[in-house]
Each structure stands twice: as structure tokens, then as C-alpha cells.
Motif scaffolding. Structure first.
Motif, PDB file in Angstrom:
ATOM      1  N   GLU A   4       0.879  -1.169   0.000  1.00 44.61           N
ATOM      2  CA  GLU A   4       0.000   0.000   0.000  1.00 44.61           C
ATOM      3  C   GLU A   4       0.914   1.215   0.000  1.00 44.61           C
ATOM      4  OE1 GLU A   4      -2.974   2.443   2.945  1.00 44.61           O
ATOM      5  OE2 GLU A   4      -2.566   0.350   3.392  1.00 44.61           O
ATOM      6  N   VAL A   5       0.652   2.166  -0.894  1.00 44.30           N
ATOM      7  CA  VAL A   5       1.523   3.327  -1.034  1.00 44.30           C
ATOM      8  C   VAL A   5       0.697   4.605  -1.009  1.00 44.30           C
ATOM      9  CG1 VAL A   5       3.366   4.393  -2.387  1.00 44.30           C
ATOM     10  CG2 VAL A   5       2.993   1.920  -2.546  1.00 44.30           C
ATOM     11  N   VAL A   6       1.174   5.603  -0.265  1.00 42.62           N
ATOM     12  CA  VAL A   6       0.587   6.944  -0.285  1.00 42.62           C
ATOM     13  C   VAL A   6       1.600   7.837  -0.989  1.00 42.62           C
ATOM     14  CG1 VAL A   6      -0.190   8.906   1.098  1.00 42.62           C
ATOM     15  CG2 VAL A   6      -0.683   6.575   1.857  1.00 42.62           C
ATOM     16  N   HIS A   7       1.158   8.486  -2.074  1.00 42.47           N
ATOM     17  CA  HIS A   7       2.000   9.391  -2.864  1.00 42.47           C
ATOM     18  C   HIS A   7       1.459  10.796  -2.671  1.00 42.47           C
ATOM     19  CE1 HIS A   7       3.020   5.773  -5.271  1.00 42.47           C
ATOM     20  NE2 HIS A   7       1.736   5.512  -5.115  1.00 42.47           N
ATOM     21  N   GLY A   8       2.318  11.744  -2.420  1.00 38.37           N
ATOM     22  CA  GLY A   8       1.830  13.105  -2.244  1.00 38.37           C
ATOM     23  C   GLY A   8       2.885  14.147  -2.532  1.00 38.37           C
ATOM     24  N   GLN A   9       2.462  15.403  -2.394  1.00 35.02           N
ATOM     25  CA  GLN A   9       3.352  16.532  -2.584  1.00 35.02           C
ATOM     26  C   GLN A   9       3.026  17.585  -1.533  1.00 35.02           C
ATOM     27  OE1 GLN A   9       3.260  18.227  -6.498  1.00 35.02           O
ATOM     28  NE2 GLN A   9       4.986  19.552  -6.109  1.00 35.02           N
ATOM     29  N   LEU A  10       4.060  18.026  -0.833  1.00 34.38           N
ATOM     30  CA  LEU A  10       3.904  19.076   0.165  1.00 34.38           C
ATOM     31  C   LEU A  10       3.773  20.428  -0.537  1.00 34.38           C
ATOM     32  CD1 LEU A  10       6.619  17.930   2.727  1.00 34.38           C
ATOM     33  CD2 LEU A  10       4.149  17.563   2.846  1.00 34.38           C
ATOM     34  N   PRO A  11       3.214  21.440   0.165  1.00 30.25           N
ATOM     35  CA  PRO A  11       3.116  22.774  -0.432  1.00 30.25           C
ATOM     36  C   PRO A  11       4.460  23.318  -0.916  1.00 30.25           C
ATOM     37  CG  PRO A  11       1.784  22.671   1.540  1.00 30.25           C
ATOM     38  CD  PRO A  11       2.556  21.377   1.476  1.00 30.25           C
ATOM     39  N   SER A  12       5.548  22.867  -0.310  1.00 25.98           N
ATOM     40  CA  SER A  12       6.886  23.307  -0.719  1.00 25.98           C
ATOM     41  C   SER A  12       7.314  22.699  -2.049  1.00 25.98           C
ATOM     42  CB  SER A  12       7.905  22.930   0.354  1.00 25.98           C
ATOM     43  OG  SER A  12       8.005  21.520   0.449  1.00 25.98           O
TER      44      SER A  12
END
Length: 85
Positions: free
Chosen positions: A26-34
Motif C-alpha cells: 500500500e503506497v501513499v503518494h503526495g506533494q507538500l506545499p513546498s
């Protein structure tokens, strides 16, 4: 912050004994506001290192050699908005 969840089917191949196997992460992919991109992995509901790097590779069940994985398939589950704390 936005995040995608996926199920990654990862193949492992041991060059020492030629044993081949797969695991589903199971993978969570994301991007921070930075702008920083991140991924969090779970195997059997437990947090683990990325299987795509030596630190997160799995030991071969036949010879014990630590092996990194190769992505075979990625199934996206859903996109959701993470709550900021």
C-alpha cells in the motif's frame, strides 16, 4: 495537501539463486506545499522502507540475499485531501 493511494505490485528477483516472488504494497503518494514529493509504503499494514531501494529490499526466502524490487503494476485507489494539523 493532496495524496494518492495505490497498491503497488512489486516483483523481486534474486540474482544469486534466481528465485522470483511478488508482494503487494500500500503506497501513499503526495506533494507538500513546498513542492517536495513523498511516498509512504506499508506491507501487511506495517510501515516499511521503499522496496525500490536497498534499505527496503527483502531477503530472498531461498538464500537470504537482500533484493530490491521492480514495479510490476500500480492500481490507484483514490485521491483525497489530507487534513493539516
Amino acid at each position: 495537501m493532496d495524496a494518492d493511494r495505490s497498491a503497488d505490485v512489486v516483483e523481486f528477483f534474486c540474482p544469486e539463486c534466481e528465485h522470483r516472488w511478488t508482494r503487494e504494497y500500500e503506497v501513499v503518494h503526495g506533494q507538500l506545499p513546498s513542492g517536495y514529493l513523498y511516498e509512504f509504503f506499508r506491507l501487511n499494514r506495517l510501515p516499511v522502507m521503499s522496496p525500490y531501494f536497498q534499505e527496503g529490499g527483502l531477503p530472498c526466502a531461498q538464500c537470504g540475499n537482500r533484493v530490491t524490487g521492480t514495479l510490476l503494476q500500480r492500481r490507484l485507489w483514490q485521491r483525497h485531501e489530507e487534513e493539516s494539523g
